[in-house]
Write an enzyme that holds these catalytic residues in place. Structure first.
Site, PDB file in Angstrom:
ATOM      1  N   ARG A   1       0.704  -1.294   0.164  1.00 19.01           N
ATOM      2  CA  ARG A   1       0.391   0.085  -0.089  1.00 19.01           C
ATOM      3  C   ARG A   1       0.736   1.223  -0.271  1.00 19.01           C
ATOM      4  NH1 ARG A   1      -2.577  -3.339  -0.999  1.00 19.01           N
ATOM      5  NH2 ARG A   1      -4.036  -4.422  -0.111  1.00 19.01           N
TER       6      ARG A   1
ATOM      7  N   CYS B   1     -10.856  -0.084   3.129  1.00 22.17           N
ATOM      8  CA  CYS B   1     -10.167  -0.096   4.565  1.00 22.17           C
ATOM      9  C   CYS B   1      -9.360   0.791   5.206  1.00 22.17           C
ATOM     10  CB  CYS B   1      -9.373  -1.160   4.600  1.00 22.17           C
ATOM     11  SG  CYS B   1      -9.957  -2.328   4.441  1.00 22.17           S
TER      12      CYS B   1
ATOM     13  N   GLU C   1      -4.896   3.656   6.472  1.00 23.17           N
ATOM     14  CA  GLU C   1      -4.063   3.562   4.948  1.00 23.17           C
ATOM     15  C   GLU C   1      -5.596   4.650   3.961  1.00 23.17           C
ATOM     16  OE1 GLU C   1      -5.900  -0.135   3.349  1.00 23.17           O
ATOM     17  OE2 GLU C   1      -6.000   0.624   1.445  1.00 23.17           O
TER      18      GLU C   1
HETATM   19  C1  LIG Z   1     -15.844   0.053  -1.150  1.00 32.77           C
HETATM   20  C2  LIG Z   1     -14.756   0.401  -1.484  1.00 32.77           C
HETATM   21  C3  LIG Z   1     -14.103  -0.495  -1.422  1.00 32.77           C
HETATM   22  C4  LIG Z   1     -12.198  -1.170  -1.530  1.00 32.77           C
HETATM   23  N1  LIG Z   1     -11.688  -1.774  -1.274  1.00 32.77           N
HETATM   24  C5  LIG Z   1     -10.365  -1.175  -1.841  1.00 32.77           C
HETATM   25  C6  LIG Z   1      -9.282  -2.607  -2.188  1.00 32.77           C
HETATM   26  O1  LIG Z   1      -9.835  -3.938  -2.657  1.00 32.77           O
HETATM   27  N2  LIG Z   1      -7.485  -2.591  -1.933  1.00 32.77           N
HETATM   28  C7  LIG Z   1      -7.250  -1.283  -2.207  1.00 32.77           C
HETATM   29  O2  LIG Z   1      -6.583  -1.083  -2.634  1.00 32.77           O
HETATM   30  N3  LIG Z   1      -8.354  -0.234  -1.681  1.00 32.77           N
HETATM   31  C8  LIG Z   1      -9.717  -0.664  -1.435  1.00 32.77           C
HETATM   32  N4  LIG Z   1     -10.160   0.736  -1.697  1.00 32.77           N
HETATM   33  C9  LIG Z   1      -9.550   2.514  -1.592  1.00 32.77           C
HETATM   34  C10 LIG Z   1      -9.438   3.154  -2.970  1.00 32.77           C
HETATM   35  O3  LIG Z   1     -11.114   2.182  -3.158  1.00 32.77           O
HETATM   36  C11 LIG Z   1      -8.339   2.866  -3.334  1.00 32.77           C
HETATM   37  O4  LIG Z   1      -7.657   3.262  -2.873  1.00 32.77           O
HETATM   38  C12 LIG Z   1      -8.879   3.330  -4.655  1.00 32.77           C
HETATM   39  O5  LIG Z   1      -7.072   2.709  -5.510  1.00 32.77           O
HETATM   40  C13 LIG Z   1      -7.864   5.496  -4.188  1.00 32.77           C
HETATM   41  O6  LIG Z   1      -8.127   6.157  -5.991  1.00 32.77           O
HETATM   42  P1  LIG Z   1      -8.924   7.332  -5.645  1.00 32.77           P
HETATM   43  O7  LIG Z   1      -8.744   7.350  -7.329  1.00 32.77           O
HETATM   44  O8  LIG Z   1     -10.244   6.975  -5.199  1.00 32.77           O
HETATM   45  O9  LIG Z   1      -7.877   7.932  -4.978  1.00 32.77           O
HETATM   46  P2  LIG Z   1      -8.613   9.051  -3.915  1.00 32.77           P
HETATM   47  O10 LIG Z   1      -8.542   8.933  -3.375  1.00 32.77           O
HETATM   48  O11 LIG Z   1      -8.901  10.142  -4.988  1.00 32.77           O
HETATM   49  O12 LIG Z   1      -6.962  10.136  -3.469  1.00 32.77           O
HETATM   50  C14 LIG Z   1      -6.017   9.188  -2.758  1.00 32.77           C
HETATM   51  C15 LIG Z   1      -4.813   9.590  -2.981  1.00 32.77           C
HETATM   52  O13 LIG Z   1      -3.904   9.678  -4.054  1.00 32.77           O
HETATM   53  C16 LIG Z   1      -3.925  10.823  -4.418  1.00 32.77           C
HETATM   54  N5  LIG Z   1      -3.850  10.782  -5.515  1.00 32.77           N
HETATM   55  C17 LIG Z   1      -4.894  10.360  -6.496  1.00 32.77           C
HETATM   56  N6  LIG Z   1      -4.589  10.724  -7.167  1.00 32.77           N
HETATM   57  C18 LIG Z   1      -3.398  10.801  -7.760  1.00 32.77           C
HETATM   58  C19 LIG Z   1      -3.081  11.605  -9.365  1.00 32.77           C
HETATM   59  N7  LIG Z   1      -3.522  11.283  -9.873  1.00 32.77           N
HETATM   60  N8  LIG Z   1      -1.555  11.712  -8.692  1.00 32.77           N
HETATM   61  C20 LIG Z   1      -1.407  11.803  -7.451  1.00 32.77           C
HETATM   62  N9  LIG Z   1      -2.024  11.415  -6.247  1.00 32.77           N
HETATM   63  C21 LIG Z   1      -3.551  11.202  -6.124  1.00 32.77           C
HETATM   64  C22 LIG Z   1      -4.673  11.706  -3.294  1.00 32.77           C
HETATM   65  O14 LIG Z   1      -3.883  13.510  -3.382  1.00 32.77           O
HETATM   66  C23 LIG Z   1      -4.495  10.878  -2.218  1.00 32.77           C
HETATM   67  O15 LIG Z   1      -3.913  11.349  -1.559  1.00 32.77           O
HETATM   68  C24 LIG Z   1     -11.661   1.041  -1.323  1.00 32.77           C
HETATM   69  C25 LIG Z   1     -12.521   1.895  -1.317  1.00 32.77           C
HETATM   70  C26 LIG Z   1     -14.642   1.792  -1.532  1.00 32.77           C
HETATM   71  C27 LIG Z   1     -14.902   2.876  -0.943  1.00 32.77           C
END
Ligand SMILES: Cc1cc2nc3c(=O)[nH]c(=O)nc-3n(C[C@H](O)[C@H](O)[C@H](O)COP(=O)(O)OP(=O)(O)OC[C@H]3O[C@@H](n4cnc5c(N)ncnc54)[C@H](O)[C@@H]3O)c2cc1C
Length: 300
Positions: free
Chosen positions: A173, A223, A293
């Site tokens: 992660r 999580c 996380e």
């Molecule tokens: C129902 C559910 C299930 C999930 N299951 C999992 C799972 O199984 N495994 C897992 O690892 N995660 C899981 N997640 C968490 C999440 O979906 C992941 O971590 C996902 O990859 C985050 O992506 P995001 O685009 O939504 O990031 P965001 O929430 O928009 O951003 C997260 C972080 O990344 C940074 N960021 C976003 N985009 C960029 C970019 N282009 N460049 C640089 N930094 C950036 C942001 O500044 C922030 O600090 C889950 C979430 C939910 C709601």
């Protein structure tokens, strides 16, 4: 919070919004407004916006699908750059080149439709490709960053750069982009392997079955805590008897201890207090220090 800052140069970019409520851009559905909000995947626009923000002394941060962030009730008194796109191209026989703002779901669909294997483990993870790379999203011992060959990003000074896999600093992660939301991933190339269709279908089925435990149709951010070494954070929270614990509108899921649910009217403050409570309980009961996380935006 209304906008306390003013940058005519930033507003001249044209597609900038002001006082955009971030609750509408997160899966937790909490968070106050961003003073300035720019939605794009265009590296030139992002470079320009970052240079203007730096000159004006404005803080800025990337946002993807908002599925792994907790935004403060006061919002973000600076510029949020929401990375948004749908581009995902096959290059070469086993490589995908995609914009960071493309949904991870689309990347996986494209890989499967091109008979490429490797990403099945990530089925069901919401959010963008860039967000997934930044936090090395994954499950079942895999993370998306393992498959990155190289990526393009705009650094915090506004310079477009390339980062090879060897410079990504990948671990559980984690990548070097995890805690630097001012370094903005623009696009990345993934290397995958040719799929054996039956084997790939089996992996898809397994991934979907593994997700059946997940609370559905709720406002959450996945999580909250990383798993400590050789332990499951969700199991520790369950064993501590904390499932169902509620503070304000924030509740620990009855289905999975590592999920906090916004029951409808949660404030970020309720969620923060619940996170602190869980950490303290797990420390007191098991001597284990949980680490988030989920990432925080707008808290300092
Ligand atoms: C129902 C559910 C299930 C999930 N299951 C999992 C799972 O199984 N495994 C897992 O690892 N995660 C899981 N997640 C968490 C999440 O979906 C992941 O971590 C996902 O990859 C985050 O992506 P995001 O685009 O939504 O990031 P965001 O929430 O928009 O951003 C997260 C972080 O990344 C940074 N960021 C976003 N985009 C960029 C970019 N282009 N460049 C640089 N930094 C950036 C942001 O500044 C922030 O600090 C889950 C979430 C939910 C709601």
């Amino acid at each position: 919070m209304s906008t306390k800052i003013f940058s005519p140069e930033l507003e001249a970019i044209g597609i900038i919004k002001k006082d955009e409520v971030l609750a509408n851009h997160t899966t937790f559905k909490v968070g106050g407004p961003a003073a300035y909000f720019l939605e794009t995947n265009d590296s030139e626009i992002i470079q320009k916006a970052i240079r203007i923000a730096n000159k004006a002394g404005l803080k800025f941060a990337a946002l993807g699908g908002g599925s792994n962030v907790l935004v403060s009730d006061q919002g973000f008194n600076g510029l949020i750059i929401k990375i948004s796109s749908s581009r995902c191209d096959l290059i070469d026989t086993n490589k995908l080149d995609a914009d960071a703002g493309t949904s991870l779901a689309k990347i996986i669909r494209t890989a499967l439709s091109q008979n490429l294997t490797g990403l099945e483990f990530a089925i069901g993870i919401p959010g963008s490709f860039g967000g997934a790379i930044a936090g090395n999203a994954g499950t079942s011992g895999h993370g998306i960053a393992e498959y990155v060959e190289s990526l393009k990003y705009v650094d915090k000074t506004g310079v477009l750069k390339i980062c090879d896999k060897s410079q990504l600093d990948v671990s559980y992660r984690y990548t070097r982009f995890k805690y630097t939301p001012e370094d903005i991933i623009i696009s990345a190339i993934l290397i995958l392997a040719p799929a054996q269709p039956i084997e790939s279908q089996k992996l898809v089925k397994e991934a979907m079955e593994k997700r059946s435990w997940q609370p559905k149709g709720v406002w959450c951010a996945g999580c909250i805590f990383k798993n400590p070494a050789n332990k499951s954070a969700g199991k520790l929270i369950d064993e501590a008897g904390l499932k169902g614990k509620t503070i304000g509108g924030a509740k620990i899921s009855e289905e999975h201890g590592n999920f906090i649910i916004n029951t409808g009217k949660a404030k970020a403050e309720d969620i923060i207090i619940l996170i602190s409570f869980i950490k303290q309980q797990i420390r007191d009961q098991f001597g284990v220090q949980l680490e988030e996380e989920v990432r925080y935006l707008g808290f300092n």
